[in-house]
Design a protein around this motif. Structure first.
Motif, PDB file in Angstrom:
ATOM      1  N   ALA A 126       3.794  -8.977  -7.001  1.00  0.00           N
ATOM      2  CA  ALA A 126       3.993  -8.204  -8.231  1.00  0.00           C
ATOM      3  C   ALA A 126       4.089  -6.706  -7.960  1.00  0.00           C
ATOM      4  CB  ALA A 126       2.856  -8.489  -9.210  1.00  0.00           C
ATOM      5  N   THR A 127       3.326  -6.203  -6.995  1.00  0.00           N
ATOM      6  CA  THR A 127       3.374  -4.777  -6.668  1.00  0.00           C
ATOM      7  C   THR A 127       4.222  -4.490  -5.433  1.00  0.00           C
ATOM      8  OG1 THR A 127       1.336  -4.897  -5.352  1.00  0.00           O
ATOM      9  CG2 THR A 127       1.105  -4.379  -7.694  1.00  0.00           C
ATOM     10  N   GLY A 128       4.919  -5.503  -4.935  1.00  0.00           N
ATOM     11  CA  GLY A 128       5.874  -5.275  -3.860  1.00  0.00           C
ATOM     12  C   GLY A 128       5.320  -5.315  -2.463  1.00  0.00           C
ATOM     13  N   SER A 129       4.042  -5.696  -2.262  1.00  0.00           N
ATOM     14  CA  SER A 129       3.510  -5.753  -0.899  1.00  0.00           C
ATOM     15  C   SER A 129       2.333  -6.711  -0.791  1.00  0.00           C
ATOM     16  CB  SER A 129       3.085  -4.363  -0.418  1.00  0.00           C
ATOM     17  OG  SER A 129       1.727  -4.105  -0.736  1.00  0.00           O
ATOM     18  N   PHE A 130       1.966  -6.996   0.460  1.00  0.00           N
ATOM     19  CA  PHE A 130       0.862  -7.897   0.792  1.00  0.00           C
ATOM     20  C   PHE A 130      -0.500  -7.369   0.372  1.00  0.00           C
ATOM     21  CE2 PHE A 130       0.611  -4.762   4.064  1.00  0.00           C
ATOM     22  CZ  PHE A 130      -0.708  -4.751   4.492  1.00  0.00           C
ATOM     23  N   LYS A 131      -0.597  -6.082   0.075  1.00  0.00           N
ATOM     24  CA  LYS A 131      -1.889  -5.444  -0.160  1.00  0.00           C
ATOM     25  C   LYS A 131      -2.677  -6.062  -1.314  1.00  0.00           C
ATOM     26  CE  LYS A 131      -1.992  -1.894   2.811  1.00  0.00           C
ATOM     27  NZ  LYS A 131      -3.119  -1.612   3.719  1.00  0.00           N
ATOM     28  N   GLU A 132      -1.996  -6.767  -2.192  1.00  0.00           N
ATOM     29  CA  GLU A 132      -2.693  -7.396  -3.317  1.00  0.00           C
ATOM     30  C   GLU A 132      -3.772  -8.367  -2.862  1.00  0.00           C
ATOM     31  OE1 GLU A 132      -0.500  -9.047  -6.522  1.00  0.00           O
ATOM     32  OE2 GLU A 132       1.107  -7.574  -6.346  1.00  0.00           O
ATOM     33  N   ARG A 133      -3.535  -9.042  -1.766  1.00  0.00           N
ATOM     34  CA  ARG A 133      -4.465 -10.077  -1.310  1.00  0.00           C
ATOM     35  C   ARG A 133      -5.834  -9.472  -0.995  1.00  0.00           C
ATOM     36  NH1 ARG A 133      -1.577 -14.803   0.711  1.00  0.00           N
ATOM     37  NH2 ARG A 133       0.674 -14.553   0.385  1.00  0.00           N
ATOM     38  N   GLY A 134      -5.861  -8.491  -0.114  1.00  0.00           N
ATOM     39  CA  GLY A 134      -7.123  -7.882   0.272  1.00  0.00           C
ATOM     40  C   GLY A 134      -7.792  -7.150  -0.870  1.00  0.00           C
ATOM     41  N   TYR A 164      -8.082  -0.833   4.897  1.00  0.00           N
ATOM     42  CA  TYR A 164      -8.015  -1.770   6.025  1.00  0.00           C
ATOM     43  C   TYR A 164      -9.360  -2.025   6.692  1.00  0.00           C
ATOM     44  CZ  TYR A 164      -7.387   2.781   8.389  1.00  0.00           C
ATOM     45  OH  TYR A 164      -7.512   4.076   8.816  1.00  0.00           O
ATOM     46  N   ASP A 165     -10.262  -1.068   6.730  1.00  0.00           N
ATOM     47  CA  ASP A 165     -11.485  -1.230   7.518  1.00  0.00           C
ATOM     48  C   ASP A 165     -12.615  -1.830   6.675  1.00  0.00           C
ATOM     49  OD1 ASP A 165     -12.309  -1.055  10.110  1.00  0.00           O
ATOM     50  OD2 ASP A 165     -13.194   0.936   9.937  1.00  0.00           O
ATOM     51  N   ASP A 166     -12.360  -3.036   6.182  1.00  0.00           N
ATOM     52  CA  ASP A 166     -13.301  -3.721   5.302  1.00  0.00           C
ATOM     53  C   ASP A 166     -13.130  -5.229   5.508  1.00  0.00           C
ATOM     54  OD1 ASP A 166     -14.011  -5.187   2.727  1.00  0.00           O
ATOM     55  OD2 ASP A 166     -14.739  -3.192   2.220  1.00  0.00           O
ATOM     56  N   PRO A 167     -14.218  -5.957   5.747  1.00  0.00           N
ATOM     57  CA  PRO A 167     -14.092  -7.403   6.016  1.00  0.00           C
ATOM     58  C   PRO A 167     -13.418  -8.179   4.883  1.00  0.00           C
ATOM     59  CG  PRO A 167     -16.259  -6.619   6.652  1.00  0.00           C
ATOM     60  CD  PRO A 167     -15.602  -5.491   5.919  1.00  0.00           C
ATOM     61  N   ALA A 168     -13.714  -7.831   3.628  1.00  0.00           N
ATOM     62  CA  ALA A 168     -13.103  -8.544   2.507  1.00  0.00           C
ATOM     63  C   ALA A 168     -11.594  -8.303   2.476  1.00  0.00           C
ATOM     64  CB  ALA A 168     -13.737  -8.097   1.190  1.00  0.00           C
ATOM     65  N   VAL A 169     -11.197  -7.066   2.720  1.00  0.00           N
ATOM     66  CA  VAL A 169      -9.772  -6.727   2.736  1.00  0.00           C
ATOM     67  C   VAL A 169      -9.068  -7.444   3.882  1.00  0.00           C
ATOM     68  CG1 VAL A 169      -8.125  -4.844   3.082  1.00  0.00           C
ATOM     69  CG2 VAL A 169     -10.100  -4.519   1.571  1.00  0.00           C
ATOM     70  N   MET A 170      -9.654  -7.407   5.069  1.00  0.00           N
ATOM     71  CA  MET A 170      -9.045  -8.086   6.218  1.00  0.00           C
ATOM     72  C   MET A 170      -8.894  -9.579   5.969  1.00  0.00           C
ATOM     73  SD  MET A 170     -10.647  -6.328   9.635  1.00  0.00           S
ATOM     74  CE  MET A 170     -12.304  -5.967   9.062  1.00  0.00           C
ATOM     75  N   ALA A 171      -9.939 -10.191   5.406  1.00  0.00           N
ATOM     76  CA  ALA A 171      -9.893 -11.632   5.140  1.00  0.00           C
ATOM     77  C   ALA A 171      -8.786 -11.957   4.143  1.00  0.00           C
ATOM     78  CB  ALA A 171     -11.249 -12.109   4.621  1.00  0.00           C
ATOM     79  N   GLY A 172      -8.643 -11.107   3.130  1.00  0.00           N
ATOM     80  CA  GLY A 172      -7.582 -11.335   2.160  1.00  0.00           C
ATOM     81  C   GLY A 172      -6.197 -11.275   2.786  1.00  0.00           C
ATOM     82  N   LEU A 183      -7.610  -7.813  -4.102  1.00  0.00           N
ATOM     83  CA  LEU A 183      -8.200  -8.768  -5.037  1.00  0.00           C
ATOM     84  C   LEU A 183      -9.506  -9.343  -4.492  1.00  0.00           C
ATOM     85  CD1 LEU A 183      -8.147 -10.459  -7.602  1.00  0.00           C
ATOM     86  CD2 LEU A 183      -6.699 -12.119  -6.399  1.00  0.00           C
ATOM     87  N   VAL A 184      -9.506  -9.724  -3.217  1.00  0.00           N
ATOM     88  CA  VAL A 184     -10.730 -10.286  -2.630  1.00  0.00           C
ATOM     89  C   VAL A 184     -11.867  -9.276  -2.701  1.00  0.00           C
ATOM     90  CG1 VAL A 184     -11.779 -11.167  -0.501  1.00  0.00           C
ATOM     91  CG2 VAL A 184      -9.469 -11.878  -1.136  1.00  0.00           C
ATOM     92  N   LYS A 185     -11.591  -8.027  -2.370  1.00  0.00           N
ATOM     93  CA  LYS A 185     -12.619  -6.990  -2.420  1.00  0.00           C
ATOM     94  C   LYS A 185     -13.138  -6.790  -3.839  1.00  0.00           C
ATOM     95  CE  LYS A 185     -15.116  -3.431  -1.108  1.00  0.00           C
ATOM     96  NZ  LYS A 185     -16.314  -3.598  -0.256  1.00  0.00           N
ATOM     97  N   LEU A 186     -12.247  -6.700  -4.816  1.00  0.00           N
ATOM     98  CA  LEU A 186     -12.652  -6.436  -6.189  1.00  0.00           C
ATOM     99  C   LEU A 186     -13.476  -7.575  -6.782  1.00  0.00           C
ATOM    100  CD1 LEU A 186      -9.363  -4.816  -7.578  1.00  0.00           C
ATOM    101  CD2 LEU A 186     -11.503  -3.651  -7.039  1.00  0.00           C
ATOM    102  N   THR A 187     -13.164  -8.799  -6.395  1.00  0.00           N
ATOM    103  CA  THR A 187     -13.915  -9.931  -6.949  1.00  0.00           C
ATOM    104  C   THR A 187     -15.334 -10.019  -6.380  1.00  0.00           C
ATOM    105  OG1 THR A 187     -13.000 -11.425  -5.261  1.00  0.00           O
ATOM    106  CG2 THR A 187     -11.851 -11.318  -7.387  1.00  0.00           C
ATOM    107  N   ARG A 188     -15.616  -9.266  -5.330  1.00  0.00           N
ATOM    108  CA  ARG A 188     -16.947  -9.297  -4.726  1.00  0.00           C
ATOM    109  C   ARG A 188     -17.842  -8.145  -5.180  1.00  0.00           C
ATOM    110  NH1 ARG A 188     -15.330 -11.407   1.403  1.00  0.00           N
ATOM    111  NH2 ARG A 188     -14.524 -13.424   0.676  1.00  0.00           N
ATOM    112  N   LEU A 189     -17.365  -7.364  -6.126  1.00  0.00           N
ATOM    113  CA  LEU A 189     -18.183  -6.277  -6.659  1.00  0.00           C
ATOM    114  C   LEU A 189     -19.255  -6.836  -7.593  1.00  0.00           C
ATOM    115  CD1 LEU A 189     -15.424  -3.659  -7.631  1.00  0.00           C
ATOM    116  CD2 LEU A 189     -16.763  -3.750  -5.523  1.00  0.00           C
ATOM    117  N   THR A 190     -20.387  -6.147  -7.664  1.00  0.00           N
ATOM    118  CA  THR A 190     -21.423  -6.506  -8.626  1.00  0.00           C
ATOM    119  C   THR A 190     -21.004  -6.031 -10.017  1.00  0.00           C
ATOM    120  OG1 THR A 190     -22.624  -4.420  -8.412  1.00  0.00           O
ATOM    121  CG2 THR A 190     -23.168  -6.164  -6.829  1.00  0.00           C
ATOM    122  N   GLU A 191     -21.691  -6.503 -11.036  1.00  0.00           N
ATOM    123  CA  GLU A 191     -21.375  -6.077 -12.392  1.00  0.00           C
ATOM    124  C   GLU A 191     -21.544  -4.570 -12.555  1.00  0.00           C
ATOM    125  OE1 GLU A 191     -19.989  -7.567 -14.999  1.00  0.00           O
ATOM    126  OE2 GLU A 191     -19.674  -9.262 -13.623  1.00  0.00           O
TER     127      GLU A 191
END
Length: 414
Positions: free
Chosen positions: A52-60, A152-160, A62-70
């Motif tokens: 949707a935004t034209g690149s792979f970056k959405e994956r990492g 890039y230097d974040d485990p959640a982002v890399m995994a995504g 999204l994974v990072k954002l879903t792991r945030l606390t309330e």
């Protein structure tokens, strides 16, 4: 692989795959026969430019954002990016109801700035480089209590990002080579960890722009200069990631450095041969195959077209430059006696020879032209280099003595 503990594992990537499933596009892995013919390899392209935004970056992102606390979601997030990470964070933050601030270098292409704003993020333009933008982003994070989302230097982002490799190997299990662009190393790290765990014999090749050999320097112990204007601004990173470096060092079979001309050729090839949009960083893998064809000849290669956010004017410029390199657009000057109807006769003759006139300049005031003479500068489009040579040879034989004008506007010597 070394015995060093890496920041992520295959299990992390598989967990990320469950998060992105149905939330980001499972992009197609398409055979590319025309690119295969150009490179001598059997090429398959993973079209992450279709996100949707034209690149792979959405994956990492999204994974990072879903792991945030309330509490973290309520306070909001901040990121620094030259564009694609910015758009990805902004897009998914809005979907999840999380306030987002993005710090971008002042020279970021306008299309990426406007797209980021369109996704609802607050955009702060600061600094000439990503490093300066990152410093500003960290300062704002501290001042406003925001969560910093590293590109890039974040485990959640890399995994995504690594979920791309899972999909590629699921679609084409017998790939023997992956060619992956490296900026900060997040995409390469995630993909390499997943791919090598699933298929240890896989050849995973990294690609950097020649002007930004950050990982090459760090791993090879070299001191190549870093910096300068590159078409591949998405991988123009001066500082390697502390988490990504050990992974790249352990899992990259080689890092290929590509010149700007190869990147331009790859962007053009995606547009004209694959009929798709690629930004410079997105085309870096194909550029490596153009730069080192012997390295990939006869192999089954997976390419990640990781981004398609290229400015339309820049793409047009790249395509015209490639036509010039292929001698399908050529400029030359004719200097001769000034006679009535001369320009019309030259134009008609070029038409008879199959050339299409793009530009013409008729001058009498140059001091290197005789007082009773005239110079005609022409830019024409031809079928190919052989056709160009034939046209110039015909004009020469007919006494018009054309002299080529090079890319800088200088007359080439006969």
């Amino acid at each position: 692989m070394t015995g060093e503990q890496l920041a992520i594992t295959l299990a992390d990537v598989e967990a990320a795959a469950a998060v992105v499933a149905g939330k980001v596009l499972r992009t197609p892995m398409i055979p590319a026969p025309r690119l295969s013919a150009l490179t001598g390899a059997e090429v398959f392209v993973k079209h992450e430019n279709m996100q949707a935004t034209g690149s792979f970056k959405e994956r990492g992102a999204l994974v990072k954002l879903t792991r945030l606390t309330e509490d973290e979601r309520r306070r909001g997030v901040i990121a620094m990016s030259a564009g694609n990470h910015a758009q990805a964070v902004a897009y998914h933050a809005r979907r999840l109801g999380i306030p987002a601030t993005i710090v971008m270098p002042e020279a970021t292409p306008l299309v990426k700035v406007e797209n980021t704003r369109a996704h609802g993020a607050r955009v702060v333009l600061f600094g000439e480089t990503l490093y300066e933008s990152a410093e500003r982003a960290r300062a704002l994070a501290s001042e406003e209590g925001l969560v910093f989302v590293h590109p890039y230097d974040d485990p959640a982002v890399m995994a995504g990002q690594g979920t791309i490799a899972l999909e590629m190997l699921a679609d084409v299990p017998d790939l023997d080579t992956l060619v992956v662009p490296i900026g900060g190393g997040g995409l390469f790290s995630g993909m390499a960890v997943a791919a090598k765990a699933l298929k240890p014999c896989l050849d995973v090749v990294g690609v950097e722009a020649m002007l930004y050999p950050s990982f090459h320097n760090a791993i090879a112990g070299s001191d190549l200069p870093i910096g300068g204007p590159t078409l591949a601004e998405g991988i123009a990173v001066k500082t390697v990631g502390t988490m990504t470096l050990p992974i790249v060092r352990a899992l990259a079979s080689e890092i290929i450095l590509v010149e700007e001309a190869a990147i331009e050729r790859a962007v053009n090839a995606y547009a004209t041969q694959q009929r798709t949009m690629a930004e410079g960083a997105g085309a870096a893998g194909l550029a490596a195959m153009f730069a080192r064809p012997e390295r990939f000849r006869g192999r089954k290669v997976g390419l990640v077209l990781c981004g398609g956010n290229i400015d339309a004017r820049l793409l047009a410029s790249v395509m015209v430059r490639e036509l010039e390199r292929a001698e399908r657009i050529v400029s030359f000057r004719i200097t001769t006696s000034d006679r009535p109807g001369l320009l019309g006769r030259v134009a008609s003759r070029l038409g008879e020879l199959g050339a299409n006139i793009l530009e013409v300049s008729h001058g009498r005031l140059y001091l290197d032209v005789p007082a009773k003479g005239v110079s005609i500068d022409l830019t024409v489009e031809t079928r190919d280099a052989e056709h160009t040579r034939a046209i110039l040879a015909t004009l020469e034989a007919e006494g018009l003595a054309p002299r080529r004008v090079d890319a800088r506007g200088l007359i080439e010597t006969p």
